[in-house]
Design an enzyme around this catalytic site. Structure first.
Site, PDB file in Angstrom:
ATOM      1  N   CYS A  73      -4.665  -1.624  -1.629  1.00 32.58           N
ATOM      2  CA  CYS A  73      -4.746  -0.195  -1.914  1.00 32.58           C
ATOM      3  C   CYS A  73      -5.877   0.000  -2.920  1.00 32.58           C
ATOM      4  O   CYS A  73      -5.815  -0.522  -4.039  1.00 32.58           O
ATOM      5  CB  CYS A  73      -3.411   0.263  -2.504  1.00 32.58           C
ATOM      6  SG  CYS A  73      -3.444   1.949  -3.096  1.00 32.58           S
TER       7      CYS A  73
ATOM      8  N   CYS B 182     -10.949   3.288   0.374  1.00 32.61           N
ATOM      9  CA  CYS B 182      -9.488   3.414   0.515  1.00 32.61           C
ATOM     10  C   CYS B 182      -9.128   2.634   1.771  1.00 32.61           C
ATOM     11  O   CYS B 182      -9.794   2.778   2.809  1.00 32.61           O
ATOM     12  CB  CYS B 182      -9.131   4.883   0.664  1.00 32.61           C
ATOM     13  SG  CYS B 182      -7.468   5.180   1.310  1.00 32.61           S
ATOM     14  N   THR B 183      -8.086   1.830   1.683  1.00 30.89           N
ATOM     15  CA  THR B 183      -7.773   0.947   2.816  1.00 30.89           C
ATOM     16  C   THR B 183      -7.308   1.712   4.064  1.00 30.89           C
ATOM     17  O   THR B 183      -7.241   1.137   5.146  1.00 30.89           O
ATOM     18  CB  THR B 183      -6.702  -0.088   2.416  1.00 30.89           C
ATOM     19  OG1 THR B 183      -5.582   0.607   1.843  1.00 30.89           O
ATOM     20  CG2 THR B 183      -7.252  -1.093   1.430  1.00 30.89           C
ATOM     21  N   HIS B 184      -6.978   2.991   3.912  1.00 34.47           N
ATOM     22  CA  HIS B 184      -6.652   3.787   5.106  1.00 34.47           C
ATOM     23  C   HIS B 184      -7.900   4.053   5.960  1.00 34.47           C
ATOM     24  O   HIS B 184      -7.783   4.274   7.161  1.00 34.47           O
ATOM     25  CB  HIS B 184      -6.075   5.153   4.708  1.00 34.47           C
ATOM     26  CG  HIS B 184      -4.613   5.137   4.392  1.00 34.47           C
ATOM     27  ND1 HIS B 184      -4.104   4.572   3.248  1.00 34.47           N
ATOM     28  CD2 HIS B 184      -3.544   5.627   5.086  1.00 34.47           C
ATOM     29  CE1 HIS B 184      -2.786   4.730   3.235  1.00 34.47           C
ATOM     30  NE2 HIS B 184      -2.420   5.365   4.337  1.00 34.47           N
TER      31      HIS B 184
ATOM     32  N   ASP C 122       0.874  -1.172   0.000  1.00 29.86           N
ATOM     33  CA  ASP C 122       0.000   0.000   0.000  1.00 29.86           C
ATOM     34  C   ASP C 122       0.914   1.225   0.000  1.00 29.86           C
ATOM     35  O   ASP C 122       2.133   1.088   0.142  1.00 29.86           O
ATOM     36  CB  ASP C 122      -0.882  -0.021   1.265  1.00 29.86           C
ATOM     37  CG  ASP C 122      -1.778   1.202   1.358  1.00 29.86           C
ATOM     38  OD1 ASP C 122      -2.407   1.548   0.340  1.00 29.86           O
ATOM     39  OD2 ASP C 122      -1.835   1.842   2.426  1.00 29.86           O
ATOM     40  N   SER C 123       0.308   2.417  -0.102  1.00 30.54           N
ATOM     41  CA  SER C 123       1.123   3.628  -0.033  1.00 30.54           C
ATOM     42  C   SER C 123       1.610   3.891   1.385  1.00 30.54           C
ATOM     43  O   SER C 123       2.488   4.724   1.586  1.00 30.54           O
ATOM     44  CB  SER C 123       0.297   4.823  -0.505  1.00 30.54           C
ATOM     45  OG  SER C 123      -0.807   4.989   0.360  1.00 30.54           O
TER      46      SER C 123
ATOM     47  N   THR D  79      -6.669   2.606  -4.515  1.00 29.16           N
ATOM     48  CA  THR D  79      -6.250   3.435  -5.645  1.00 29.16           C
ATOM     49  C   THR D  79      -5.562   2.584  -6.713  1.00 29.16           C
ATOM     50  O   THR D  79      -5.927   2.629  -7.894  1.00 29.16           O
ATOM     51  CB  THR D  79      -5.288   4.541  -5.141  1.00 29.16           C
ATOM     52  OG1 THR D  79      -5.926   5.245  -4.082  1.00 29.16           O
ATOM     53  CG2 THR D  79      -4.906   5.478  -6.246  1.00 29.16           C
TER      54      THR D  79
ATOM     55  N   TYR E  30      -0.923   8.234  -2.668  1.00 31.36           N
ATOM     56  CA  TYR E  30      -1.055   7.795  -4.055  1.00 31.36           C
ATOM     57  C   TYR E  30      -2.283   8.440  -4.729  1.00 31.36           C
ATOM     58  O   TYR E  30      -2.349   8.557  -5.947  1.00 31.36           O
ATOM     59  CB  TYR E  30      -1.247   6.272  -4.107  1.00 31.36           C
ATOM     60  CG  TYR E  30       0.012   5.432  -4.021  1.00 31.36           C
ATOM     61  CD1 TYR E  30       1.255   5.979  -3.712  1.00 31.36           C
ATOM     62  CD2 TYR E  30      -0.054   4.056  -4.266  1.00 31.36           C
ATOM     63  CE1 TYR E  30       2.394   5.186  -3.639  1.00 31.36           C
ATOM     64  CE2 TYR E  30       1.084   3.260  -4.201  1.00 31.36           C
ATOM     65  CZ  TYR E  30       2.305   3.822  -3.891  1.00 31.36           C
ATOM     66  OH  TYR E  30       3.420   3.025  -3.837  1.00 31.36           O
ATOM     67  N   GLY E  31      -3.260   8.799  -3.893  1.00 33.64           N
ATOM     68  CA  GLY E  31      -4.594   9.112  -4.413  1.00 33.64           C
ATOM     69  C   GLY E  31      -4.722  10.309  -5.324  1.00 33.64           C
ATOM     70  O   GLY E  31      -5.728  10.464  -6.003  1.00 33.64           O
TER      71      GLY E  31
ATOM     72  N   GLU F 251      -2.134   8.908   8.281  1.00 33.36           N
ATOM     73  CA  GLU F 251      -0.667   8.731   8.309  1.00 33.36           C
ATOM     74  C   GLU F 251      -0.032   9.520   9.457  1.00 33.36           C
ATOM     75  O   GLU F 251       1.038   9.187   9.923  1.00 33.36           O
ATOM     76  CB  GLU F 251      -0.049   9.171   6.973  1.00 33.36           C
ATOM     77  CG  GLU F 251      -0.314   8.210   5.821  1.00 33.36           C
ATOM     78  CD  GLU F 251       0.454   6.885   5.931  1.00 33.36           C
ATOM     79  OE1 GLU F 251       1.601   6.896   6.388  1.00 33.36           O
ATOM     80  OE2 GLU F 251      -0.120   5.842   5.569  1.00 33.36           O
TER      81      GLU F 251
HETATM   82  N1  DGL Z   1      -4.660   3.222   0.966  1.00 37.51           N
HETATM   83  C1  DGL Z   1      -4.688   3.566  -0.400  1.00 37.51           C
HETATM   84  C2  DGL Z   1      -6.016   3.349  -1.022  1.00 37.51           C
HETATM   85  O1  DGL Z   1      -6.641   2.392  -0.638  1.00 37.51           O
HETATM   86  C3  DGL Z   1      -3.857   4.733  -0.858  1.00 37.51           C
HETATM   87  C4  DGL Z   1      -4.228   6.077  -0.359  1.00 37.51           C
HETATM   88  C5  DGL Z   1      -3.286   7.151  -0.825  1.00 37.51           C
HETATM   89  O2  DGL Z   1      -2.081   6.969  -0.726  1.00 37.51           O
HETATM   90  O3  DGL Z   1      -3.770   8.187  -1.293  1.00 37.51           O
HETATM   91  O4  DGL Z   1      -6.458   4.033  -1.892  1.00 37.51           O
END
Ligand code: DGL
Length: 272
Positions: free
Chosen positions: A73, A186-188, A10-11, A75, A42-43, A152
Protein backbone atom coordinates in the site's frame (compact mmCIF):
# COMPACT_ATOMS: atom_id res chain seq x y z
CA UNK A 1 14.44 -22.27 5.40
CA UNK A 2 11.14 -21.02 6.80
CA UNK A 3 7.81 -22.46 5.65
CA UNK A 4 5.58 -19.92 7.35
CA UNK A 5 3.46 -17.74 5.01
CA UNK A 6 4.26 -14.19 3.86
CA UNK A 7 1.65 -11.63 5.02
CA UNK A 8 0.48 -8.94 2.59
CA UNK A 9 -1.97 -6.15 3.34
CA UNK A 10 -3.63 -3.23 1.62
CA UNK A 11 -6.87 -1.27 1.96
CA UNK A 12 -8.43 -3.52 -0.68
CA UNK A 13 -7.54 -4.94 -4.06
CA UNK A 14 -4.31 -2.99 -4.64
CA UNK A 15 -2.02 -5.39 -2.80
CA UNK A 16 -2.93 -8.10 -5.30
CA UNK A 17 -0.41 -6.45 -7.62
CA UNK A 18 2.33 -7.44 -5.16
CA UNK A 19 0.79 -10.86 -4.51
CA UNK A 20 0.61 -11.66 -8.23
CA UNK A 21 4.26 -10.76 -8.74
CA UNK A 22 5.39 -12.56 -5.57
CA UNK A 23 3.63 -15.75 -6.59
CA UNK A 24 5.28 -15.64 -10.00
CA UNK A 25 8.72 -15.11 -8.47
CA UNK A 26 8.31 -17.56 -5.58
CA UNK A 27 5.78 -20.25 -6.52
CA UNK A 28 6.67 -22.37 -3.50
CA UNK A 29 5.66 -19.73 -0.88
CA UNK A 30 2.40 -19.55 1.10
CA UNK A 31 0.61 -16.20 1.48
CA UNK A 32 -1.96 -14.58 3.75
CA UNK A 33 -3.61 -11.65 1.98
CA UNK A 34 -5.60 -9.07 3.92
CA UNK A 35 -7.64 -6.39 2.13
CA UNK A 36 -9.16 -3.91 4.59
CA UNK A 37 -12.17 -3.31 2.33
CA UNK A 38 -14.35 -2.32 5.27
CA UNK A 39 -12.20 0.81 5.69
CA UNK A 40 -11.13 1.56 2.11
CA UNK A 41 -10.06 4.13 0.94
CA UNK A 42 -7.02 4.80 3.10
CA UNK A 43 -5.79 7.65 0.92
CA UNK A 44 -7.87 10.44 2.47
CA UNK A 45 -7.09 9.52 6.12
CA UNK A 46 -4.87 11.36 8.57
CA UNK A 47 -1.36 10.08 9.39
CA UNK A 48 -2.49 9.12 12.95
CA UNK A 49 -5.40 7.05 11.63
CA UNK A 50 -3.17 5.40 9.04
CA UNK A 51 -0.60 4.46 11.69
CA UNK A 52 -3.35 2.89 13.77
CA UNK A 53 -4.76 0.97 10.78
CA UNK A 54 -1.25 -0.26 9.93
CA UNK A 55 -0.70 -1.50 13.49
CA UNK A 56 -4.07 -3.31 13.45
CA UNK A 57 -3.51 -4.87 10.02
CA UNK A 58 -0.06 -6.04 11.08
CA UNK A 59 -1.43 -7.52 14.30
CA UNK A 60 -4.01 -9.46 12.29
CA UNK A 61 -1.34 -10.88 9.98
CA UNK A 62 0.92 -11.74 12.90
CA UNK A 63 -1.92 -13.75 14.42
CA UNK A 64 -1.50 -16.00 11.35
CA UNK A 65 2.13 -16.66 12.17
CA UNK A 66 3.65 -14.95 9.11
CA UNK A 67 7.43 -14.78 8.58
CA UNK A 68 7.42 -11.36 6.89
CA UNK A 69 4.91 -8.56 6.27
CA UNK A 70 4.58 -6.51 3.08
CA UNK A 71 2.54 -3.31 3.32
CA UNK A 72 1.48 -3.45 -0.33
CA UNK A 73 0.00 0.00 0.00
CA UNK A 74 1.65 3.21 -1.16
CA UNK A 75 -0.28 5.22 1.42
CA UNK A 76 0.77 3.18 4.46
CA UNK A 77 4.35 2.92 3.15
CA UNK A 78 4.50 6.71 2.70
CA UNK A 79 3.26 7.46 6.18
CA UNK A 80 5.42 4.89 7.96
CA UNK A 81 8.44 5.70 5.81
CA UNK A 82 11.14 3.26 6.94
CA UNK A 83 9.90 2.92 10.53
CA UNK A 84 7.84 -0.31 10.85
CA UNK A 85 4.54 -0.32 12.75
CA UNK A 86 4.69 -0.68 16.53
CA UNK A 87 4.74 -4.22 17.90
CA UNK A 88 6.22 -5.85 14.82
CA UNK A 89 8.25 -9.00 15.45
CA UNK A 90 9.05 -9.99 11.83
CA UNK A 91 10.77 -8.28 8.86
CA UNK A 92 8.68 -5.59 7.16
CA UNK A 93 8.66 -3.98 3.71
CA UNK A 94 6.72 -1.12 2.19
CA UNK A 95 6.51 -0.40 -1.55
CA UNK A 96 7.80 3.15 -2.01
CA UNK A 97 11.55 2.58 -2.01
CA UNK A 98 11.60 -0.20 -4.60
CA UNK A 99 9.37 1.88 -6.91
CA UNK A 100 11.44 5.06 -6.52
CA UNK A 101 14.65 3.11 -7.24
CA UNK A 102 13.06 1.53 -10.33
CA UNK A 103 11.98 4.94 -11.63
CA UNK A 104 15.52 6.27 -11.22
CA UNK A 105 16.86 3.34 -13.23
CA UNK A 106 14.19 3.70 -15.92
CA UNK A 107 14.27 7.43 -16.65
CA UNK A 108 16.41 8.81 -19.48
CA UNK A 109 15.26 12.43 -19.37
CA UNK A 110 15.15 12.77 -15.55
CA UNK A 111 11.50 13.81 -15.82
CA UNK A 112 9.48 11.52 -13.55
CA UNK A 113 5.76 11.72 -12.85
CA UNK A 114 4.13 10.32 -9.71
CA UNK A 115 0.46 9.56 -9.16
CA UNK A 116 -0.91 8.34 -5.85
CA UNK A 117 -3.50 8.91 -3.14
CA UNK A 118 -3.87 12.32 -1.50
CA UNK A 119 -2.02 11.14 1.64
CA UNK A 120 0.85 9.73 -0.43
CA UNK A 121 1.30 12.83 -2.58
CA UNK A 122 1.03 15.10 0.48
CA UNK A 123 3.77 13.09 2.20
CA UNK A 124 6.22 13.71 -0.66
CA UNK A 125 7.61 10.20 -0.12
CA UNK A 126 8.41 9.24 -3.72
CA UNK A 127 9.85 12.64 -4.67
CA UNK A 128 12.12 12.60 -1.61
CA UNK A 129 13.61 9.19 -2.42
CA UNK A 130 14.00 10.03 -6.11
CA UNK A 131 15.85 13.25 -5.28
CA UNK A 132 18.22 11.39 -2.95
CA UNK A 133 19.27 9.20 -5.87
CA UNK A 134 18.92 11.66 -8.73
CA UNK A 135 19.21 15.21 -7.39
CA UNK A 136 18.70 16.63 -10.90
CA UNK A 137 15.40 14.83 -11.43
CA UNK A 138 12.32 16.88 -12.13
CA UNK A 139 9.39 15.31 -10.31
CA UNK A 140 5.75 16.25 -10.86
CA UNK A 141 3.19 14.59 -8.57
CA UNK A 142 -0.58 14.43 -8.81
CA UNK A 143 -3.14 12.94 -6.41
CA UNK A 144 -5.83 10.84 -8.13
CA UNK A 145 -8.37 10.11 -5.36
CA UNK A 146 -11.12 8.76 -7.65
CA UNK A 147 -9.02 5.87 -8.98
CA UNK A 148 -9.30 3.68 -5.84
CA UNK A 149 -13.14 3.67 -5.72
CA UNK A 150 -13.22 3.05 -9.49
CA UNK A 151 -10.92 0.04 -9.13
CA UNK A 152 -12.75 -1.31 -6.05
CA UNK A 153 -15.99 -1.16 -8.06
CA UNK A 154 -14.55 -3.05 -11.00
CA UNK A 155 -14.14 -0.16 -13.47
CA UNK A 156 -10.83 -1.58 -14.63
CA UNK A 157 -11.19 -2.48 -18.31
CA UNK A 158 -8.80 -0.86 -20.76
CA UNK A 159 -11.67 0.95 -22.49
CA UNK A 160 -13.88 1.80 -19.52
CA UNK A 161 -15.33 5.22 -20.51
CA UNK A 162 -15.83 6.47 -16.93
CA UNK A 163 -12.31 5.63 -15.80
CA UNK A 164 -10.92 7.04 -19.04
CA UNK A 165 -12.65 10.38 -18.56
CA UNK A 166 -11.35 10.67 -14.99
CA UNK A 167 -7.84 9.56 -16.00
CA UNK A 168 -7.60 12.05 -18.88
CA UNK A 169 -8.47 14.84 -16.48
CA UNK A 170 -5.90 13.79 -13.84
CA UNK A 171 -3.12 13.06 -16.34
CA UNK A 172 -3.38 16.51 -17.89
CA UNK A 173 -1.12 17.48 -14.96
CA UNK A 174 1.77 15.95 -16.97
CA UNK A 175 1.06 17.65 -20.32
CA UNK A 176 3.78 20.25 -19.86
CA UNK A 177 6.40 18.18 -18.01
CA UNK A 178 6.22 15.24 -20.46
CA UNK A 179 7.71 12.59 -18.16
CA UNK A 180 9.31 9.49 -19.67
CA UNK A 181 8.54 7.53 -16.48
CA UNK A 182 5.36 7.48 -14.41
CA UNK A 183 5.22 5.86 -10.97
CA UNK A 184 1.81 4.30 -10.30
CA UNK A 185 2.33 5.24 -6.65
CA UNK A 186 -0.80 3.54 -5.31
CA UNK A 187 -0.92 -0.23 -5.65
CA UNK A 188 -4.50 -0.04 -6.97
CA UNK A 189 -3.37 1.80 -10.11
CA UNK A 190 -1.63 -1.10 -11.90
CA UNK A 191 -5.09 -2.69 -12.16
CA UNK A 192 -5.84 0.10 -14.68
CA UNK A 193 -2.32 0.23 -16.14
CA UNK A 194 -3.44 -0.69 -19.70
CA UNK A 195 -5.79 2.32 -19.71
CA UNK A 196 -3.23 4.66 -18.12
CA UNK A 197 -0.52 3.50 -20.53
CA UNK A 198 -2.77 4.17 -23.51
CA UNK A 199 -3.39 7.75 -22.34
CA UNK A 200 0.25 8.49 -21.45
CA UNK A 201 1.51 7.14 -24.78
CA UNK A 202 4.10 4.59 -25.83
CA UNK A 203 7.31 6.30 -24.75
CA UNK A 204 6.34 6.40 -21.06
CA UNK A 205 7.50 3.62 -18.71
CA UNK A 206 4.96 2.81 -16.00
CA UNK A 207 6.40 1.70 -12.65
CA UNK A 208 4.38 -0.82 -10.63
CA UNK A 209 5.39 -0.62 -6.92
CA UNK A 210 4.01 -4.08 -6.08
CA UNK A 211 6.01 -5.75 -8.82
CA UNK A 212 9.24 -3.90 -7.93
CA UNK A 213 8.77 -4.75 -4.25
CA UNK A 214 8.21 -8.44 -5.01
CA UNK A 215 11.70 -8.60 -6.46
CA UNK A 216 13.25 -6.98 -3.38
CA UNK A 217 11.25 -9.25 -1.03
CA UNK A 218 12.56 -12.29 -2.88
CA UNK A 219 16.14 -11.05 -2.56
CA UNK A 220 15.62 -10.40 1.15
CA UNK A 221 14.22 -13.88 1.84
CA UNK A 222 17.00 -15.58 -0.11
CA UNK A 223 19.79 -13.59 1.51
CA UNK A 224 18.38 -14.33 4.99
CA UNK A 225 17.64 -17.99 4.18
CA UNK A 226 13.97 -17.47 4.92
CA UNK A 227 12.57 -19.01 1.72
CA UNK A 228 10.23 -21.96 1.85
CA UNK A 229 11.28 -25.43 0.68
CA UNK A 230 7.74 -26.72 0.24
CA UNK A 231 6.59 -28.13 -3.09
CA UNK A 232 3.12 -26.62 -3.00
CA UNK A 233 1.79 -23.16 -2.31
CA UNK A 234 -1.36 -21.88 -0.66
CA UNK A 235 -2.91 -18.41 -0.46
CA UNK A 236 -5.64 -17.43 1.99
CA UNK A 237 -7.61 -14.23 1.41
CA UNK A 238 -9.26 -12.13 4.13
CA UNK A 239 -11.32 -8.95 3.69
CA UNK A 240 -13.20 -6.76 6.15
CA UNK A 241 -16.27 -6.06 3.92
CA UNK A 242 -18.26 -8.05 1.38
CA UNK A 243 -16.35 -11.13 0.21
CA UNK A 244 -18.16 -11.60 -3.12
CA UNK A 245 -17.25 -8.23 -4.64
CA UNK A 246 -13.61 -8.87 -3.80
CA UNK A 247 -13.68 -12.41 -5.15
CA UNK A 248 -14.97 -11.37 -8.56
CA UNK A 249 -12.64 -8.44 -9.23
CA UNK A 250 -9.63 -10.24 -7.72
CA UNK A 251 -10.21 -13.21 -10.04
CA UNK A 252 -10.41 -10.89 -13.05
CA UNK A 253 -7.16 -9.23 -12.11
CA UNK A 254 -5.31 -12.44 -11.22
CA UNK A 255 -6.57 -14.02 -14.44
CA UNK A 256 -8.04 -17.09 -12.72
CA UNK A 257 -10.61 -17.94 -10.06
CA UNK A 258 -9.33 -17.72 -6.48
CA UNK A 259 -8.26 -21.15 -5.25
CA UNK A 260 -10.29 -20.87 -2.05
CA UNK A 261 -13.19 -18.91 -0.58
CA UNK A 262 -12.46 -15.37 0.63
CA UNK A 263 -12.78 -15.17 4.43
CA UNK A 264 -14.38 -12.32 6.35
CA UNK A 265 -12.76 -10.40 9.25
CA UNK A 266 -14.83 -8.05 11.34
CA UNK A 267 -13.46 -4.49 11.49
CA UNK A 268 -14.43 -4.37 15.20
CA UNK A 269 -12.20 -7.39 15.84
CA UNK A 270 -9.26 -5.63 14.19
CA UNK A 271 -9.59 -2.69 16.58
CA UNK A 272 -9.72 -4.76 19.78
N1 DGL B 1 -3.63 0.78 -2.50
C1 DGL B 1 -3.32 1.75 -1.53
C2 DGL B 1 -2.16 2.59 -1.90
O1 DGL B 1 -1.26 2.04 -2.48
C3 DGL B 1 -4.46 2.39 -0.78
C4 DGL B 1 -5.40 3.23 -1.54
C5 DGL B 1 -6.54 3.75 -0.70
O2 DGL B 1 -7.14 2.98 0.02
O3 DGL B 1 -6.82 4.95 -0.78
O4 DGL B 1 -2.05 3.74 -1.61
Amino acid sequence: MDNRPIGIFDSGLGGLTALKALRQLMPQEDFIYFGDTGRVPYGARSPQTLRRFAAEDVRFLQSHNVKMIVAACGTISSILSSEPPAGLAVPFSGVVKAAADAACRATRSGRIGVIGTSATIRSGSYARLIKQKLPQAQVVARACPLFVPLVENGYIDRDNPVTEMVARDYLRAFAEQKPDTLILGCTHYPLIAPLLGRIMGEGVTLIDPGRETAQSVKEYLLSHELQSDEKTSRTRYFVSADTEDFDEIAARFLGRPLECAVEHVDVDDLCR
